[in-house]
Design a protein around this motif. Structure first.
Motif, PDB file in Angstrom:
ATOM      1  N   SER A 122      19.455   3.795   5.738  1.00  0.00           N
ATOM      2  CA  SER A 122      17.997   3.912   5.766  1.00  0.00           C
ATOM      3  C   SER A 122      17.508   4.783   4.625  1.00  0.00           C
ATOM      4  N   HIS A 123      16.217   4.629   4.354  1.00  0.00           N
ATOM      5  CA  HIS A 123      15.603   5.394   3.268  1.00  0.00           C
ATOM      6  C   HIS A 123      14.126   5.551   3.564  1.00  0.00           C
ATOM      7  N   GLY A 124      13.634   6.782   3.491  1.00  0.00           N
ATOM      8  CA  GLY A 124      12.209   7.033   3.651  1.00  0.00           C
ATOM      9  C   GLY A 124      11.472   6.738   2.355  1.00  0.00           C
ATOM     10  N   LEU A 125      10.646   5.719   2.367  1.00  0.00           N
ATOM     11  CA  LEU A 125       9.906   5.349   1.163  1.00  0.00           C
ATOM     12  C   LEU A 125       8.857   6.419   0.855  1.00  0.00           C
ATOM     13  N   PRO A 126       8.819   6.928  -0.368  1.00  0.00           N
ATOM     14  CA  PRO A 126       7.870   7.997  -0.704  1.00  0.00           C
ATOM     15  C   PRO A 126       6.423   7.573  -0.452  1.00  0.00           C
ATOM     16  N   ASP A 127       5.606   8.522  -0.023  1.00  0.00           N
ATOM     17  CA  ASP A 127       4.193   8.223   0.250  1.00  0.00           C
ATOM     18  C   ASP A 127       3.460   7.720  -0.990  1.00  0.00           C
ATOM     19  N   GLY A 128       3.799   8.261  -2.131  1.00  0.00           N
ATOM     20  CA  GLY A 128       3.071   7.898  -3.340  1.00  0.00           C
ATOM     21  C   GLY A 128       3.659   6.730  -4.105  1.00  0.00           C
ATOM     22  N   LEU A 129       4.565   5.992  -3.491  1.00  0.00           N
ATOM     23  CA  LEU A 129       5.221   4.883  -4.185  1.00  0.00           C
ATOM     24  C   LEU A 129       4.201   3.815  -4.534  1.00  0.00           C
ATOM     25  N   GLU A 130       4.178   3.451  -5.823  1.00  0.00           N
ATOM     26  CA  GLU A 130       3.170   2.500  -6.269  1.00  0.00           C
ATOM     27  C   GLU A 130       3.482   1.104  -5.761  1.00  0.00           C
ATOM     28  N   ALA A 131       2.396   0.304  -5.602  1.00  0.00           N
ATOM     29  CA  ALA A 131       2.572  -1.080  -5.160  1.00  0.00           C
ATOM     30  C   ALA A 131       3.310  -1.865  -6.230  1.00  0.00           C
ATOM     31  N   GLY A 132       4.135  -2.794  -5.800  1.00  0.00           N
ATOM     32  CA  GLY A 132       4.886  -3.620  -6.746  1.00  0.00           C
ATOM     33  C   GLY A 132       6.322  -3.799  -6.299  1.00  0.00           C
ATOM     34  N   ASN A 133       7.123  -4.402  -7.154  1.00  0.00           N
ATOM     35  CA  ASN A 133       8.518  -4.687  -6.837  1.00  0.00           C
ATOM     36  C   ASN A 133       9.409  -3.469  -7.063  1.00  0.00           C
ATOM     37  N   HIS A 134      10.294  -3.220  -6.118  1.00  0.00           N
ATOM     38  CA  HIS A 134      11.272  -2.146  -6.243  1.00  0.00           C
ATOM     39  C   HIS A 134      12.619  -2.682  -5.749  1.00  0.00           C
ATOM     40  N   ARG A 135      13.655  -2.456  -6.525  1.00  0.00           N
ATOM     41  CA  ARG A 135      14.955  -3.050  -6.215  1.00  0.00           C
ATOM     42  C   ARG A 135      15.813  -2.124  -5.361  1.00  0.00           C
TER      43      ARG A 135
END
Length: 737
Positions: free
Chosen positions: A399-412
């Protein structure tokens, strides 16, 4: 192809332009045979010590080596004495220079050790810096390097040959500062930021500390640099229960290129074979029986000039686990994605916890333990160690907590395990989407037992099973399919809940409920929620449920009608001709008189659901030309009790089934007696002309108002008899006068 015989240090076979050793296939151009034979004489030694030193499994098959006649070979657009060609995984050499060979072999080793993901960035400070350091004496590096921080870069920009010494300075620094543990990270990982896993410092701090000590490092390297303890062992691959000889001295192959593992006087060699911190043997060489070489780590402690150095190496087993990543499935925190503006295949929201379910297997001949890692945007964000037996498949959740400020778009993201990597998947980060349970999607609707069909304005009858439909959708630009939980409340009480998936296309979920026993108005409230906190907007809607007494006959019911019974028509129930009491084991008929609700007269066929109790069926019949008709329900009662006759869920008659039914005495004034009545739904009966407890005045009035005519063949005071009596009386009166 003919056998060329044996060469010193290795077993080779050759056919004109090919020489094969245990681990290499060496081809050579005309007049280069002597160079090729020289390479074949030492190649296997460098191969074994390199893979043993870092505990990396040997490559499959032989390593391809080409010896060419020219003085240089083009490598990335630059003429060099040797080159490793990634395409074809082959080493190209212009001579038998050991240093050049060892340098290029290190690149071939990196191909397996790094297990590079597609598109992964590997800085030249790792690629060329490590290869230069392991093959070149520190004094030579110090002599040629400028020790200028501007000349040492940490990007993947291709380096020229004269920049290799500058890049090697970082490897020397890591060896000096963090010992073999940090040193090994550089040789088995594609990016120096992985040092953070063994060093309690940020990557940026490590780099700044390196730049700050360059002047001190120059003097240190001019004096021979840091020691690099290690050992080789024989045999190269360890069998279970076999005797293995360990040697901690600098190998001859390393001394042949002017290198040494120890800069100073070696005072002692200590060996820990059980990883328990206890010394099990001493001396530069020891022989030990290794019962199980899989995941076996041997630790060597070497004291050089009073400093105790440590080197831990994982043995290479003859039969090793062969790990595989069999499947990667997104768990919680993600949902299906099919947006046209991106090629991502799942979606998630910043701040949520992304989980990935992985199935890992072991196709090798022996079990083992290995670390499974989750990489997000090229960085390890979670890992766990798992033991997998031979032929076994094990589930793993990362598991991984996605950062709050992660920008919209594709992430691998990607999974890796023991040098094996899954294909890269893409998670598309989205912003919140709007839920809609508003009437534009139909609102809550209820299947009515009084009227049929689905209509939000239709009342339902009391104590009846019905279905409540709740349509829902989301408004978003991403094309999501979002799992949600939907709950239905009736006057605040939870009466249904289910998990469903909603998208931009409305989906309707049905909840089966039983309506209240008391007539009145009730609130239906539907609520949707998602654990990912993606939804904004309308996440609940309400509806007033009107419940009426199902015994009312003034409500229309719906029937299929028309020539092919494809249309819907409304009919009204007029009355029921049926017995109130039936003897058990007998068959009874219940005739339900109906008419069209609308003011039209025709004889269309119709079909409607009717029956006794829960035993209902579709009954097909036809209206009379005057718009009236009759539905006949026939039932044989096998048990005593109270029963209801229903039409389209509406109770139209109640009947009691008894063991024995008393027969009423015959009455000459009756129409023949019997127990049939015209009943209404509330159980009352209509007057059918019989006495049944009514007064003589009422009976006389009914007789005077009756339009019926008795059967002429039946004796009694019929119309003809009355007329003849009157005529006879008149004649007698006239004669008497």
């Amino acid at each position: 192809m003919t056998d060329s015989g044996s060469l010193a240090g290795s077993t080779t076979t050759a056919q004109s332009d090919v020489i094969r050793t245990d681990y290499f296939e060496i081809t050579y151009e005309e007049n280069e045979r002597a160079e090729a034979e020289d390479i074949a004489s030492y190649a296997d030694e460098y191969y074994k010590l390199l893979f043993q030193r870092f505990g990396v499994a040997p490559v499959e098959g032989r390593v391809a080596v080409e010896v060419v006649a020219s003085n240089t070979v083009e490598c990335d657009g630059v003429q060099r004495a040797g080159c490793y060609k990634g395409v074809g995984s082959r080493i190209v050499l212009t001579s038998a220079d050991r240093t050049v060979f060892f340098h290029e072999l290190t690149h071939r080793f990196q191909d397996d050790a790094f297990s590079l993901a597609p598109g992964a960035i590997t800085p030249e400070v790792v690629v060329e810096g490590t290869a230069q350091h392991i093959t070149t004496p520190p004094e030579k590096i110090a002599k040629r390097a400028s020790f200028d921080r501007d000349a040492i870069y940490f990007t993947d920009e291709n380096a020229d040959g004269d920049e290799y010494d500058e890049l090697a300075l970082f490897t020397e620094y890591v060896l000096h500062e963090y010992g073999r543990e940090g040193y090994d990270v550089l040789y088995t990982n594609n990016h120096p930021r992985e040092l953070e896993s063994v060093v309690d410092e940020e990557y940026s701090t490590i780099i700044e500390d390196f730049y700050a000590q360059l002047d001190e490092q120059k003097a240190r390297m001019q004096d021979g640099g840091a020691s690099s303890p290690g050992f080789t062992y024989d045999p190269f691959l360890v069998e279970r229960g076999s005797e293995v000889t360990f040697d901690a001295r600098t190998p001859d192959a390393i001394e042949a290129i002017g290198r040494t593992w120890y800069n100073g006087e070696v005072e002692s060699y200590e060996w820990d074979f059980d990883s328990d911190g206890e010394i099990d043997a001493t001396g530069p060489t020891v022989t030990r029986t290794i019962e199980d070489p899989v995941d076996k780590t041997v630790t060597l402690y070497v004291t050089v000039d009073g400093e105790r150095l440590e080197a831990a190496q994982t043995l290479l087993p003859a039969v090793a686990p062969k790990y595989s990543i069999q499947s990667v499935e997104e768990g919680t925190g993600t949902f299906d994605y099919s947006g046209s503006d991106s090629w991502g295949d799942i979606a998630a929201v910043p701040g949520q916890n992304l989980t990935v379910d992985v199935a890992v297997g072991n196709d090798g001949g022996v079990g083992g333990s290995e670390t499974v890692e989750l990489l997000f945007r090229g960085e390890v964000v979670d890992s766990t160690r798992v033991t997998v037996a031979s032929g076994e498949t094990r589930p793993v959740t990362l598991s991984h907590g996605l950062p709050d400020g992660l920008e919209a778009g594709n992430h691998r993201y990607q999974i890796q395990m023991g040098g094996v990597q899954s294909q890269e998947d893409v998670v598309y980060i989205v912003e919140k989407v709007t839920a809609d349970l508003s009437p534009q999607y139909g609102g809550i609707s209820v299947e009515s037992s009084l009227k049929g069909g689905t209509n939000i304005e239709t009342p339902v009858s009391t104590g009846t099973s019905t279905t409540v439909h709740v349509p829902a959708a989301i408004t978003d630009p991403y094309g999501l399919s979002l799992p949600v939980e939907m709950k239905l409340y009736l006057d605040g009480e939870l009466v249904g809940q289910k998990v469903t998936t909603i998208s931009s296309s409305s989906v309707s979920e049905g909840f089966d409920i039983t309506t209240p026993e008391d007539p009145g108005e009730y609130e239906l409230r539907a609520v949707i929620s998602d654990e990912r906190d993606v939804l904004d907007g309308s996440t609940e809607t309400t509806h007033t449920l009107v419940v009426q007494d199902k015994s009312r006959l003034d409500q229309p019911v719906v029937a299929r009608c028309g020539p092919e019974l494809r249309d819907y028509c409304s009919i009204l129930i007029e009355s029921v001709e049926a017995p109130e009491t039936v003897e058990v084991g007998t068959e009874a008929e219940f005739d339900v008189n109906v008419r069209w609700k609308e003011d039209h007269i025709d004889s269309l066929p119709f079909s409607i659901e009717a029956g006794v109790g829960e035993q209902t069926e579709q009954i097909e019949t036809e209206m009379n030309p005057d718009g009236t008709g009759q539905i006949t329900v026939t039932e044989t009662f096998e048990e005593t009790g109270e029963y209801t006759v229903t039409v389209r869920g509406l109770v139209v008659h109640r009947v009691t089934v008894a063991e024995e039914v008393e027969t009423a005495p015959e009455d000459s004034d009756s129409d023949g007696g019997g127990s049939d009545t015209d009943s209404l739904a509330d159980g009352s009966t209509a007057d059918d002309g019989s006495d049944r407890g009514t007064s003589s005045e009422n009976r006389s009035e009914d007789a005077d108002n009756s339009d019926s005519v008795s059967d002429l063949s039946t004796p009694g005071f019929g119309v003809i008899t009355v007329v003849l009596s009157v005529v006879l009386a008149i004649l007698i009166l006239q004669r008497s006068r």
